[in-house]
Design a protein around this motif. Structure first.
Motif, PDB file in Angstrom:
ATOM      1  N   MET A  14     -22.137 -96.022  63.960  1.00 29.60           N
ATOM      2  CA  MET A  14     -21.113 -95.986  62.909  1.00 29.60           C
ATOM      3  C   MET A  14     -21.772 -95.645  61.580  1.00 29.60           C
ATOM      4  O   MET A  14     -22.680 -96.352  61.149  1.00 29.60           O
ATOM      5  CB  MET A  14     -20.425 -97.357  62.860  1.00 29.60           C
ATOM      6  N   THR A  15     -21.372 -94.529  60.941  1.00 33.02           N
ATOM      7  CA  THR A  15     -21.976 -94.206  59.647  1.00 33.02           C
ATOM      8  C   THR A  15     -20.946 -94.381  58.541  1.00 33.02           C
ATOM      9  O   THR A  15     -19.785 -94.049  58.708  1.00 33.02           O
ATOM     10  CB  THR A  15     -22.495 -92.756  59.627  1.00 33.02           C
ATOM     11  N   LEU A  16     -21.401 -94.933  57.451  1.00 34.55           N
ATOM     12  CA  LEU A  16     -20.546 -95.130  56.290  1.00 34.55           C
ATOM     13  C   LEU A  16     -21.204 -94.412  55.120  1.00 34.55           C
ATOM     14  O   LEU A  16     -22.404 -94.199  55.127  1.00 34.55           O
ATOM     15  CB  LEU A  16     -20.425 -96.625  55.969  1.00 34.55           C
ATOM     16  N   PRO A  17     -20.420 -94.056  54.098  1.00 36.54           N
ATOM     17  CA  PRO A  17     -21.033 -93.390  52.948  1.00 36.54           C
ATOM     18  C   PRO A  17     -22.124 -94.263  52.336  1.00 36.54           C
ATOM     19  O   PRO A  17     -21.979 -95.483  52.253  1.00 36.54           O
ATOM     20  CB  PRO A  17     -19.862 -93.209  51.973  1.00 36.54           C
ATOM     21  N   ALA A  18     -23.224 -93.633  51.906  1.00 35.56           N
ATOM     22  CA  ALA A  18     -24.338 -94.396  51.351  1.00 35.56           C
ATOM     23  C   ALA A  18     -24.010 -94.939  49.964  1.00 35.56           C
ATOM     24  O   ALA A  18     -24.615 -95.895  49.505  1.00 35.56           O
ATOM     25  CB  ALA A  18     -25.581 -93.524  51.298  1.00 35.56           C
ATOM     26  N   SER A  19     -23.022 -94.299  49.276  1.00 35.45           N
ATOM     27  CA  SER A  19     -22.696 -94.764  47.925  1.00 35.45           C
ATOM     28  C   SER A  19     -22.057 -96.149  48.005  1.00 35.45           C
ATOM     29  O   SER A  19     -21.553 -96.555  49.040  1.00 35.45           O
ATOM     30  CB  SER A  19     -21.738 -93.786  47.261  1.00 35.45           C
ATOM     31  N   LEU A  20     -22.071 -96.847  46.863  1.00 37.58           N
ATOM     32  CA  LEU A  20     -21.573 -98.215  46.849  1.00 37.58           C
ATOM     33  C   LEU A  20     -20.045 -98.227  47.015  1.00 37.58           C
ATOM     34  O   LEU A  20     -19.346 -97.488  46.331  1.00 37.58           O
ATOM     35  CB  LEU A  20     -21.957 -98.839  45.506  1.00 37.58           C
ATOM     36  N   PRO A  21     -19.524 -99.056  47.911  1.00 41.15           N
ATOM     37  CA  PRO A  21     -18.065 -99.184  48.011  1.00 41.15           C
ATOM     38  C   PRO A  21     -17.495 -99.678  46.675  1.00 41.15           C
ATOM     39  O   PRO A  21     -18.218-100.267  45.869  1.00 41.15           O
ATOM     40  CB  PRO A  21     -17.881-100.236  49.107  1.00 41.15           C
ATOM     41  N   ALA A  22     -16.191 -99.438  46.459  1.00 42.00           N
ATOM     42  CA  ALA A  22     -15.556 -99.815  45.185  1.00 42.00           C
ATOM     43  C   ALA A  22     -15.827-101.282  44.861  1.00 42.00           C
ATOM     44  O   ALA A  22     -15.763-102.148  45.731  1.00 42.00           O
ATOM     45  CB  ALA A  22     -14.061 -99.567  45.291  1.00 42.00           C
ATOM     46  N   VAL A  23     -16.147-101.530  43.607  1.00 42.85           N
ATOM     47  CA  VAL A  23     -16.493-102.895  43.168  1.00 42.85           C
ATOM     48  C   VAL A  23     -15.287-103.508  42.454  1.00 42.85           C
ATOM     49  O   VAL A  23     -14.896-103.035  41.384  1.00 42.85           O
ATOM     50  CB  VAL A  23     -17.712-102.853  42.217  1.00 42.85           C
ATOM     51  N   PRO A  24     -14.672-104.550  43.021  1.00 46.11           N
ATOM     52  CA  PRO A  24     -13.511-105.149  42.362  1.00 46.11           C
ATOM     53  C   PRO A  24     -13.939-106.020  41.185  1.00 46.11           C
ATOM     54  O   PRO A  24     -15.049-106.546  41.168  1.00 46.11           O
ATOM     55  CB  PRO A  24     -12.906-106.025  43.474  1.00 46.11           C
ATOM     56  N   ARG A  25     -13.042-106.147  40.207  1.00 39.30           N
ATOM     57  CA  ARG A  25     -13.290-107.102  39.105  1.00 39.30           C
ATOM     58  C   ARG A  25     -12.617-108.416  39.489  1.00 39.30           C
ATOM     59  O   ARG A  25     -11.398-108.496  39.581  1.00 39.30           O
ATOM     60  CB  ARG A  25     -12.706-106.564  37.805  1.00 39.30           C
ATOM     61  N   LEU A  26     -13.441-109.420  39.725  1.00 37.69           N
ATOM     62  CA  LEU A  26     -12.920-110.719  40.166  1.00 37.69           C
ATOM     63  C   LEU A  26     -13.166-111.762  39.083  1.00 37.69           C
ATOM     64  O   LEU A  26     -14.058-111.622  38.256  1.00 37.69           O
ATOM     65  CB  LEU A  26     -13.642-111.165  41.453  1.00 37.69           C
ATOM     66  N   ARG A  27     -12.369-112.825  39.122  1.00 36.66           N
ATOM     67  CA  ARG A  27     -12.703-114.001  38.309  1.00 36.66           C
ATOM     68  C   ARG A  27     -12.538-115.216  39.187  1.00 36.66           C
ATOM     69  O   ARG A  27     -11.850-115.155  40.233  1.00 36.66           O
ATOM     70  CB  ARG A  27     -11.848-114.085  37.056  1.00 36.66           C
TER      71      ARG A  27
END
Ligand SMILES: C=C(O[C@@H]1C=C(C(=O)O)C=C[C@H]1O)C(=O)O
Length: 441
Positions: free
Chosen positions: A1-14
């Motif tokens: 299984m290959t996934l893009p090497a770039s970082l997955p979307a980063v959510p803004r959490l609190r």
């Protein structure tokens, strides 16, 4: 299984963390789906709901994603003054070998975390920064799980005899000098009449295996005795296991129950006698040394000091005994538990020596998609503290809800005997088999 090497979307959490009164058993708050759980002795932490979820390509990518998520949180969400493990965290389960599986690795940030440790109890509520936080009230207790009913068993990727052949192939390759050790695994499939409720399994495993870490993360459930790495405020612990014995291995005349089903003085070897056999076994000691060396070698660049005991102790579990070594170290500042897991995985306890040859041998002859079995499973907090165990003595809940794939593996070395290894793998399947088959409650 290959996934893009770039970082997955980063959510803004609190997140908001509060101390709470003793909520009682955390298991009582678990729903039958969409939760995470982690129990060890009296301590536990559970995650309810999903604030964010990320399929990741590797441990290193997961480390980068979680660092970015934490960096994007408002400062007051990170619980700077709270102990390790308290505050916002992510649970995760990782594939053994991302290049040879159809499965993904996953990190889950829950909406609500409930935790109990050393008599302290807390709740953390997490949400996307522009959404309301979950209610400050304790979540409702849920109904007790029921068992899955009668269980039918079938072979997984290989029958027992075929797996013994594979073990023999590995022994020949070791004799040829191609490698020193390789861990080979097999799977069996449980099919049940009713739906398998992961909470049923957790409720059986946690009290029976208090020395293990009982986990439920995504579709993986089990009770593992092996801690790949724990980071707690700069201190690192790794429990290395390799070298195994079980009562059945001591010969038919010496099993715990005779034909009458009762123990008798002549046919019962004491636990200490069995432990003695294990701790004197050249085969097991050699196998163990390879695993300890692989962990010490991988940890060294990340640590300022390390203590590696010279002699293993015997870890006694209800189904098996293992040679065990607890490696302790002081980690360089800023090194997270996920970064260390990335450095340590796969250790020789689940892969072999040399790593690359063993990994290629597994991919070539094991005939099994291990998925997340024997990969790291655990949690990480907002300061990089965490516990990443190795997903052993576990199973994968299959999408139909009524079946489960159970896994067990054994370290194969020059003097391994295929029939013994099959017996050892069966002994390692016992915790999950028993948990599924118990019909009471
Ligand atoms: C691979 C497994 O266990 C590993 C292999 C061991 C061995 O071969 O002696 C012991 C503990 C674990 O490191 C498993 O339980 O599936």
């Amino acid at each position: 299984m290959t996934l893009p090497a770039s970082l997955p979307a980063v959510p803004r959490l609190r997140a908001i963390t509060t101390t709470i009164d003793d909520p009682g058993p955390l298991q009582d708050f678990l729903p039958p789906h969409g939760a995470s759980a982690w129990f060890h002795r009296e301590d536990g932490v559970i995650g309810l709901g999903v604030a964010a979820r990320c399929d990741v390509a590797s441990l290193a990518q997961a480390d980068a994603w979680w660092r970015a998520v934490v960096a994007a949180m408002p400062e007051e969400s990170r619980a700077d003054d709270l102990p390790s493990g308290v505050g916002p965290l992510a649970f995760g389960s990782f594939a053994f070998d991302a290049t040879h599986t159809h499965r993904t690795s996953v990190l889950v940030v829950p909406e609500v975390v409930l935790g109990s440790r050393d008599g302290h109890h807390w709740m953390t509520r997490i949400a996307l920064a522009d959404r309301p936080l979950p209610s400050a009230a304790l979540p409702p207790r849920t109904q007790s799980p029921v068992g899955p009913g009668p269980v039918a068993w079938s072979d997984g990727a290989m029958s027992g005899p075929d797996w013994e052949e594979t073990v023999a192939t590995a022994v020949r390759r070791i004799a040829d000098g191609r490698l020193q050790k390789v861990v080979l695994a097999r799977d069996v499939v449980a099919s049940t009449r009713s739906v398998i409720d992961p909470r049923w399994l957790v409720a059986r495993l946690a009290p029976r295996y208090p020395r293990c870490w009982t986990f439920w993360v995504d579709d993986m459930v089990g009770a593992t005795p092996e801690m790949l790495v724990r980071v707690d405020q700069g201190l690192v612990t790794s429990r290395v296991l390799a070298g195994t014995i079980w009562r059945g291995a001591m010969g038919p005349k010496r099993r715990t129950t005779g034909e009458t089903g009762r123990r008798s003085a002549e046919d019962t070897l004491s636990s200490s006698a069995i432990a003695e056999v294990l701790s004197q076994s050249e085969k097991n000691l050699g196998e163990h040394t390879l695993a300890v060396e692989s962990v010490a070698r991988a940890l060294a660049p990340h640590c300022t000091s390390m203590n590696v005991p010279e002699t293993p102790y015997v870890l006694e579990l209800p189904n098996v005994m293992h040679l065990a070594t607890d490696v302790n170290a002081a980690v360089r500042p800023g090194t997270t538990a996920l970064a260390l897991a990335a450095a340590l995985h796969p250790s020789a306890a689940v892969c072999g020596t040399p790593t690359d040859v063993a990994r290629a041998t597994i991919a070539e002859i094991e005939g099994l998609d291990r998925g997340r079995y024997s990969g790291p499973v655990g949690w990480i907090d907002s300061h990089g503290n965490g516990e990443w165990a190795i997903a052993l003595r576990c199973g994968r809940l299959l999408p139909d809800g009524r079946s489960m794939q159970l896994f067990a593996g054994c370290g194969i070395v020059a003097d391994s005997e295929p029939a013994n290894e099959l017996g050892e793998s069966n002994a390692k399947l016992v915790p999950m088999r028993d948990a599924l088959e118990e019909q009471r409650d």
